[in-house]
Design a protein around this motif. Structure first.
Motif, short mmCIF file in Angstrom:
data_model
loop_
_atom_site.label_atom_id
_atom_site.label_comp_id
_atom_site.label_asym_id
_atom_site.label_seq_id
_atom_site.Cartn_x
_atom_site.Cartn_y
_atom_site.Cartn_z
N THR A 193 -20.95 -51.30 -27.53
CA THR A 193 -22.34 -50.91 -27.31
C THR A 193 -22.42 -49.74 -26.34
O THR A 193 -23.19 -48.81 -26.53
CB THR A 193 -23.14 -52.13 -26.82
OG1 THR A 193 -23.30 -53.01 -27.92
CG2 THR A 193 -24.49 -51.74 -26.30
N TRP A 194 -21.56 -49.78 -25.34
CA TRP A 194 -21.49 -48.67 -24.39
C TRP A 194 -21.12 -47.38 -25.10
O TRP A 194 -21.69 -46.33 -24.90
CB TRP A 194 -20.46 -49.03 -23.30
CG TRP A 194 -20.14 -47.91 -22.36
CD1 TRP A 194 -20.90 -47.47 -21.32
CD2 TRP A 194 -18.96 -47.09 -22.38
NE1 TRP A 194 -20.27 -46.42 -20.70
CE2 TRP A 194 -19.08 -46.18 -21.33
CE3 TRP A 194 -17.82 -47.05 -23.19
CZ2 TRP A 194 -18.11 -45.23 -21.05
CZ3 TRP A 194 -16.85 -46.11 -22.91
CH2 TRP A 194 -17.00 -45.21 -21.86
N ARG A 195 -20.14 -47.50 -26.05
CA ARG A 195 -19.69 -46.34 -26.80
C ARG A 195 -20.82 -45.78 -27.67
O ARG A 195 -21.01 -44.58 -27.77
CB ARG A 195 -18.49 -46.73 -27.67
CG ARG A 195 -17.52 -45.60 -27.88
CD ARG A 195 -16.42 -46.02 -28.80
NE ARG A 195 -16.94 -46.42 -30.10
CZ ARG A 195 -16.21 -46.49 -31.19
NH1 ARG A 195 -14.93 -46.20 -31.15
NH2 ARG A 195 -16.74 -46.86 -32.33
N LYS A 196 -21.56 -46.71 -28.30
CA LYS A 196 -22.64 -46.25 -29.17
C LYS A 196 -23.76 -45.59 -28.35
O LYS A 196 -24.32 -44.58 -28.76
CB LYS A 196 -23.22 -47.43 -29.96
CG LYS A 196 -24.39 -47.04 -30.83
CD LYS A 196 -24.52 -47.87 -32.08
CE LYS A 196 -25.64 -47.36 -32.95
NZ LYS A 196 -26.91 -48.05 -32.70
N ALA A 197 -24.07 -46.16 -27.19
CA ALA A 197 -25.09 -45.58 -26.33
C ALA A 197 -24.68 -44.17 -25.94
O ALA A 197 -25.51 -43.25 -25.89
CB ALA A 197 -25.30 -46.44 -25.09
N LYS A 198 -23.39 -43.98 -25.67
CA LYS A 198 -22.91 -42.65 -25.31
C LYS A 198 -23.06 -41.68 -26.47
O LYS A 198 -23.47 -40.55 -26.30
CB LYS A 198 -21.44 -42.73 -24.87
CG LYS A 198 -21.29 -42.45 -23.38
CD LYS A 198 -19.87 -42.58 -22.92
CE LYS A 198 -19.07 -41.31 -23.09
NZ LYS A 198 -17.73 -41.41 -22.48
N GLN A 199 -22.74 -42.17 -27.68
CA GLN A 199 -22.89 -41.33 -28.87
C GLN A 199 -24.36 -40.95 -29.08
O GLN A 199 -24.67 -39.83 -29.46
CB GLN A 199 -22.38 -42.06 -30.11
CG GLN A 199 -20.86 -42.00 -30.25
CD GLN A 199 -20.35 -42.99 -31.29
OE1 GLN A 199 -21.12 -43.71 -31.92
NE2 GLN A 199 -19.04 -43.03 -31.45
N ASP A 200 -25.25 -41.91 -28.85
CA ASP A 200 -26.69 -41.66 -29.01
C ASP A 200 -27.25 -40.85 -27.85
O ASP A 200 -28.43 -40.55 -27.82
CB ASP A 200 -27.47 -42.99 -29.07
CG ASP A 200 -27.10 -43.82 -30.28
OD1 ASP A 200 -26.43 -43.28 -31.18
OD2 ASP A 200 -27.48 -45.01 -30.32
N GLN A 201 -26.41 -40.58 -26.85
CA GLN A 201 -26.82 -39.91 -25.62
C GLN A 201 -27.95 -40.67 -24.94
O GLN A 201 -28.92 -40.09 -24.47
CB GLN A 201 -27.23 -38.47 -25.91
CG GLN A 201 -26.05 -37.66 -26.42
CD GLN A 201 -26.37 -36.20 -26.60
OE1 GLN A 201 -27.49 -35.85 -26.92
NE2 GLN A 201 -25.39 -35.35 -26.39
N GLN A 202 -27.80 -41.98 -24.93
CA GLN A 202 -28.76 -42.84 -24.24
C GLN A 202 -28.03 -43.54 -23.10
O GLN A 202 -26.87 -43.90 -23.26
CB GLN A 202 -29.28 -43.92 -25.20
CG GLN A 202 -30.19 -43.40 -26.29
CD GLN A 202 -31.51 -42.93 -25.75
OE1 GLN A 202 -32.11 -43.59 -24.91
NE2 GLN A 202 -31.98 -41.79 -26.21
N PRO A 203 -28.70 -43.72 -21.98
CA PRO A 203 -28.05 -44.48 -20.90
C PRO A 203 -27.90 -45.93 -21.33
O PRO A 203 -28.77 -46.47 -22.02
CB PRO A 203 -29.02 -44.34 -19.74
CG PRO A 203 -30.31 -43.97 -20.35
CD PRO A 203 -30.03 -43.27 -21.62
#
Lengths: 209, 99
Positions: A93-103
């Motif tokens: 989930t952390w990786r996906k948030a980073k991809q989405d450029q979301q904190p």
């Protein structure tokens, strides 16, 4: 025509920002798959431990130290599964948030965590008190039911699909109450197989490009 | 404030002000930092628009503290809700009216 399109775009913008500001949508399907695999591996080890205990039980009869050892091993396995599932689920989930450029930690994920934890921690404490009274039979059903309720409660703060996973967990938990000796299988089904199925569906629906 | 022809609210012409209002419609209370993060704007830019919305009576400001750090949060007013709803209706009208 142009003004019409502009109005439509504005409305879509509003909708998008409302969604993004009130729900944590970076929850990755891979998190579900990872948690499911951890649960299945854990269930396998638990099954082995139980088999070993029953072999010894048949040979030597009931021995208090052996039973205590069984209890301890099962608790260690459960805690290890919980830790591994949390860490791997968090990672994806952390990786996906980073991809989405979301904190990964903002007001939406905070709200999701709090609302998920309320039913989950209540359930956890309830299960611990059952163990306190040596009531093992309903550990698996109770964990499935409380987890299902936590998911349904959390669905208001994240992807709504998670609600269906919650319904399925509750159904499996309730069915489990009729076959209390088979808790481990229901548990593996609910926490293992269902998570993997849910994760794959989510991944196909939202993440596969 | 209203454009007599379209019924759209001029205050919401601006992307950031419209964004702030959209967020406050679905969040009871939200901090300055969260707003900044969600709208991807600079401090100064956001502050200007927030003052504008406050002066128009669309949002309320609450100043609080977390430890020693100031924590300013914002929420929508009744007037703000109404103005926003009217603006949305006007947008809908425009889409429908020109079929």
């Amino acid at each position: 025509m142009n003004e019409q399109n502009q109005s439509l775009e504005t409305l879509q913008d509003i909708k998008r920002i409302m969604e993004r500001s009130s729900r944590f949508i970076s929850l990755s399907g891979l998190s579900g798959i990872a948690a499911g695999i951890c649960a299945l591996v854990g269930a396998y080890f638990a099954r082995q431990t139980l088999n070993n205990y029953y072999i010894a039980f048949r040979n030597d009869g009931y021995r208090a130290p052996a039973f205590r050892e069984l209890e301890n091993s099962l608790i260690v396995i459960a805690l290890a599964v919980l830790a591994a599932a949390l860490v791997t689920a968090f990672f994806f989930t952390w990786r996906k948030a980073k991809q989405d450029q979301q904190p990964v930690w903002n007001s939406t994920s905070r709200r999701l965590t709090v609302n998920m934890l309320i039913p989950l921690v209540s359930g956890g404490i309830f299960i611990l008190t059952m163990l306190q009274y040596n009531e093992w039979r309903f550990v698996a059903p109770a964990s499935l039911i409380f987890y299902g309720m936590a998911l349904i409660h959390a669905s208001k703060y994240t992807v709504t699909d998670i609600r269906y996973l919650g319904y399925c967990e509750i159904i499996i938990g309730l069915l489990n109450t009729q076959w209390v000796g088979k808790g481990l299988y229901f548990w593996a089904l609910g926490f293992g197989v269902l998570h993997i199925i849910y994760g794959v569906i989510m991944w196909v629906k939202y993440e596969r490009n | 404030m209203k454009n007599p022809i379209t019924g759209l609210n001029k205050i919401f012409d601006n992307r950031i002000r419209l964004g702030v209002m959209s967020i406050l419609m679905v969040n009871e209370e939200i901090s300055f930092n969260d707003l900044k993060q969600m709208l991807e704007v600079t401090d100064g830019n956001l502050a200007t628009h927030l003052v504008n919305l406050e002066e128009n009576g669309y949002i309320k400001v609450h100043k609080g503290f977390i430890g020693r750090k100031t924590n300013t949060t914002y929420s929508i007013t009744k007037a703000g809700e109404k103005a926003f709803a009217d603006h949305i209706s006007a947008l809908e009208q425009m889409i429908r009216g020109m079929k």
